[in-house]
Design a protein around this motif. Structure first.
Motif, PDB file in Angstrom:
ATOM      1  N   LEU A  77       0.805  -1.187   0.130  1.00 56.11           N
ATOM      2  CA  LEU A  77       0.063   0.098   0.202  1.00 56.11           C
ATOM      3  C   LEU A  77       0.889   1.413   0.116  1.00 56.11           C
ATOM      4  N   MET A  78       0.543   2.253  -0.876  1.00 58.11           N
ATOM      5  CA  MET A  78       1.477   3.212  -0.804  1.00 58.11           C
ATOM      6  C   MET A  78       0.323   4.588  -1.088  1.00 58.11           C
ATOM      7  N   ASP A  79       1.223   5.828  -0.959  1.00 61.25           N
ATOM      8  CA  ASP A  79       0.597   7.098  -1.310  1.00 61.25           C
ATOM      9  C   ASP A  79       0.722   7.112  -2.953  1.00 61.25           C
ATOM     10  N   PRO A  80      -0.195   7.644  -3.539  1.00 63.22           N
ATOM     11  CA  PRO A  80       0.074   7.956  -5.190  1.00 63.22           C
ATOM     12  C   PRO A  80       1.103   8.646  -5.534  1.00 63.22           C
ATOM     13  N   ALA A  81       1.292   9.820  -4.918  1.00 58.69           N
ATOM     14  CA  ALA A  81       2.605  10.751  -5.230  1.00 58.69           C
ATOM     15  C   ALA A  81       3.791  10.027  -4.896  1.00 58.69           C
ATOM     16  N   ALA A  82       4.080   9.170  -3.777  1.00 55.54           N
ATOM     17  CA  ALA A  82       5.147   8.678  -3.519  1.00 55.54           C
ATOM     18  C   ALA A  82       5.218   7.428  -4.564  1.00 55.54           C
ATOM     19  N   HIS A  83       4.193   6.989  -4.843  1.00 52.44           N
ATOM     20  CA  HIS A  83       4.444   5.667  -6.171  1.00 52.44           C
ATOM     21  C   HIS A  83       4.828   6.332  -7.246  1.00 52.44           C
ATOM     22  N   ASP A  84       4.469   7.435  -7.674  1.00 53.05           N
ATOM     23  CA  ASP A  84       4.884   7.926  -9.020  1.00 53.05           C
ATOM     24  C   ASP A  84       6.090   8.620  -8.949  1.00 53.05           C
ATOM     25  N   ARG A  85       6.724   9.063  -7.926  1.00 51.59           N
ATOM     26  CA  ARG A  85       7.976   9.788  -7.765  1.00 51.59           C
ATOM     27  C   ARG A  85       9.098   8.338  -7.945  1.00 51.59           C
ATOM     28  N   ALA A  86       8.756   7.268  -7.235  1.00 51.64           N
ATOM     29  CA  ALA A  86       9.473   6.096  -7.226  1.00 51.64           C
ATOM     30  C   ALA A  86       9.701   5.465  -8.622  1.00 51.64           C
ATOM     31  N   LEU A  87       8.567   5.355  -9.165  1.00 53.48           N
ATOM     32  CA  LEU A  87       8.215   4.737 -10.489  1.00 53.48           C
ATOM     33  C   LEU A  87       9.208   5.425 -11.646  1.00 53.48           C
ATOM     34  N   GLY A  88       8.811   6.730 -11.457  1.00 53.76           N
ATOM     35  CA  GLY A  88       9.385   7.517 -12.414  1.00 53.76           C
ATOM     36  C   GLY A  88      10.942   7.399 -12.439  1.00 53.76           C
ATOM     37  N   CYS A  89      11.575   7.122 -11.510  1.00 56.76           N
ATOM     38  CA  CYS A  89      13.043   6.707 -11.297  1.00 56.76           C
ATOM     39  C   CYS A  89      13.359   5.326 -11.873  1.00 56.76           C
ATOM     40  N   VAL A  90      12.827   4.353 -11.357  1.00 59.10           N
ATOM     41  CA  VAL A  90      13.215   2.886 -11.313  1.00 59.10           C
ATOM     42  C   VAL A  90      12.508   2.290 -12.598  1.00 59.10           C
ATOM     43  N   SER A  91      11.464   2.843 -13.326  1.00 60.88           N
ATOM     44  CA  SER A  91      10.582   2.312 -14.467  1.00 60.88           C
ATOM     45  C   SER A  91      10.532   3.108 -15.614  1.00 60.88           C
ATOM     46  N   HIS A  92      10.118   4.447 -15.338  1.00 62.63           N
ATOM     47  CA  HIS A  92       9.885   5.485 -16.484  1.00 62.63           C
ATOM     48  C   HIS A  92      11.190   5.721 -17.102  1.00 62.63           C
ATOM     49  N   LEU A  93      11.801   6.406 -16.244  1.00 65.99           N
ATOM     50  CA  LEU A  93      13.027   6.799 -16.867  1.00 65.99           C
ATOM     51  C   LEU A  93      14.027   5.984 -17.618  1.00 65.99           C
ATOM     52  N   PRO A  94      14.313   4.527 -17.052  1.00 66.97           N
ATOM     53  CA  PRO A  94      15.046   3.511 -17.680  1.00 66.97           C
ATOM     54  C   PRO A  94      14.161   3.271 -19.295  1.00 66.97           C
ATOM     55  N   HIS A  95      13.057   3.243 -19.189  1.00 62.83           N
ATOM     56  CA  HIS A  95      12.346   2.854 -20.573  1.00 62.83           C
ATOM     57  C   HIS A  95      12.637   4.016 -21.480  1.00 62.83           C
ATOM     58  N   PHE A  96      12.493   5.449 -21.032  1.00 63.75           N
ATOM     59  CA  PHE A  96      12.859   6.522 -21.835  1.00 63.75           C
ATOM     60  C   PHE A  96      14.172   6.615 -22.333  1.00 63.75           C
ATOM     61  N   LEU A  97      15.230   6.348 -21.464  1.00 67.54           N
ATOM     62  CA  LEU A  97      16.539   6.145 -22.045  1.00 67.54           C
ATOM     63  C   LEU A  97      16.842   5.034 -22.871  1.00 67.54           C
ATOM     64  N   ALA A  98      16.279   3.840 -22.492  1.00 66.48           N
ATOM     65  CA  ALA A  98      16.276   2.539 -23.660  1.00 66.48           C
ATOM     66  C   ALA A  98      15.826   3.050 -24.870  1.00 66.48           C
ATOM     67  N   ALA A  99      14.633   3.695 -24.977  1.00 63.20           N
ATOM     68  CA  ALA A  99      13.848   3.985 -26.244  1.00 63.20           C
ATOM     69  C   ALA A  99      14.875   5.062 -26.914  1.00 63.20           C
ATOM     70  N   ALA A 100      15.324   6.027 -26.219  1.00 63.73           N
ATOM     71  CA  ALA A 100      16.228   7.137 -26.907  1.00 63.73           C
ATOM     72  C   ALA A 100      17.430   6.621 -27.427  1.00 63.73           C
ATOM     73  N   PHE A 101      18.119   5.697 -26.547  1.00 58.27           N
ATOM     74  CA  PHE A 101      19.476   5.029 -26.950  1.00 58.27           C
ATOM     75  C   PHE A 101      19.174   4.193 -28.303  1.00 58.27           C
ATOM     76  N   MET A 102      18.084   3.326 -28.422  1.00 55.43           N
ATOM     77  CA  MET A 102      17.760   2.707 -29.603  1.00 55.43           C
ATOM     78  C   MET A 102      17.594   3.690 -30.737  1.00 55.43           C
ATOM     79  N   ALA A 103      16.954   4.766 -30.617  1.00 56.82           N
ATOM     80  CA  ALA A 103      16.701   5.495 -31.686  1.00 56.82           C
ATOM     81  C   ALA A 103      18.085   6.077 -32.119  1.00 56.82           C
ATOM     82  N   GLN A 104      19.039   6.260 -31.325  1.00 57.81           N
ATOM     83  CA  GLN A 104      20.149   6.835 -31.545  1.00 57.81           C
ATOM     84  C   GLN A 104      21.010   5.954 -32.508  1.00 57.81           C
ATOM     85  N   VAL A 105      20.928   4.554 -32.107  1.00 58.25           N
ATOM     86  CA  VAL A 105      21.728   3.475 -32.806  1.00 58.25           C
ATOM     87  C   VAL A 105      21.032   3.419 -34.216  1.00 58.25           C
TER      88      VAL A 105
END
Length: 297
Positions: free
Chosen positions: A179-207
């Motif tokens: 159980l979590m607070d919605p804002a705390a969830h979004d901050r944590a997932l922004g770091c460990v899920s959303h940013l990694p996907h953003f970087l992986a997609a951007a890197f693939m686009a570069q290649v």
């Protein structure tokens, strides 16, 4: 496994019968904790395929799902949530529980309050932290949630009995509920899920933009495959995730840029190669320690 006489979910409606929704239905069916499964979606061919695979028993509309289901599971892009809730609201039974699988929670909670009003307590925002780059009903896996974390962010006025009921349902799939607070969830997932996907997609686009992209890709090994795997995810789903959690992702990008600048400076410093080695050692130790504590990662 055959159904028990009184399953946790007599009638389940799954809105979106691909990987996430299909796996949820399959997981409950595997342990006999669901009776009838209704499938709702935008693509008739996908719904028919889900029926052929035994993920759902019949195809239904949103009003039919609201009028018949004991639990409605929304496994759709976050951007589609408003229209779905608006279609469900006029037909929603008082005892029907609604939850979702969206990767952001603050916006979903606000949306539920806006659309459902004083009935938003029937909605418990959720996020199963499990997935794959695969999509569609064929990707459904009854063990997808086994041993995985599921975050629930109930409202303050969510009845305790409903909260406990949804926890039991998720635990039946093999998941571990937090159980979590919605804002705390979004901050944590922004770091460990959303940013990694953003970087992986951007890197693939570069290649693939490189003049010798074919040569680079022909030489790529397991490290490249592991790093870029998540870039193959649904563009529609991830577009909605990035925009719905934009503030957190932008903040993480700013923080990462500062770290990247420091690492670039260390790489450019011929006089002190030990600086880069220290940075690499710190990262390696952190990853090994985390990996040892998360055997299901």
């Amino acid at each position: 496994m055959s159904s028990v006489p009184d399953p946790l979910v007599p009638v389940l409606a799954v809105v979106g019968t691909g990987l996430i929704g299909g796996s949820f239905a399959a997981a409950l069916r595997r342990v006999g904790q669901v009776g009838r499964v209704l499938g709702v979606g935008r693509q008739p061919a996908s719904l028919q395929r889900a029926r052929e695979l035994g993920l759902i028993d019949e195809i239904a509309t949103l009003p039919q799902a609201a009028a018949r289901a004991d639990l409605i599971f929304l496994a759709t892009p976050v951007g589609a949530m408003a229209g779905i809730l608006q279609a469900l609201a006029p037909h929603l039974r008082a005892r029907t529980l609604v939850t979702d699988a969206g990767s952001t929670k603050s916006d979903v909670a606000r949306l539920a309050r806006d659309v459902l009003g004083d009935r938003c307590a029937q909605f418990i925002p959720g996020h199963p932290i499990a997935g794959s780059e695969m999509t569609g009903p064929e990707a459904a896996d009854p063990l997808l949630y086994h041993g995985r974390k599921v975050v629930l962010t109930p409202f303050e006025d969510t009845p305790g009995a409903d909260q406990h009921r949804l926890i039991r349902i998720w635990e039946a799939t093999g998941a571990r509920v937090h159980l979590m607070d919605p804002a705390a969830h979004d901050r944590a997932l922004g770091c460990v899920s959303h940013l990694p996907h953003f970087l992986a997609a951007a890197f693939m686009a570069q290649v693939v933009r490189a003049d010798d992209a074919d040569t680079r890709l022909s030489l790529a090994g397991t490290g490249f495959r592991d790093f870029t795997r998540i870039a193959a995810g649904s563009p529609e789903v991830w577009r909605d995730i990035f925009f719905s959690n934009r503030a957190a992702v932008l903040q993480e990008l700013d923080d990462f840029t500062q770290v990247l600048d420091a690492w670039r400076a260390a790489l450019d410093d011929d006089a002190h190669p030990e600086t880069l080695e220290t940075l690499l050692e710190q990262a390696a130790l952190a990853r090994r320690f985390w990996g040892g504590r998360n055997p299901t990662s």
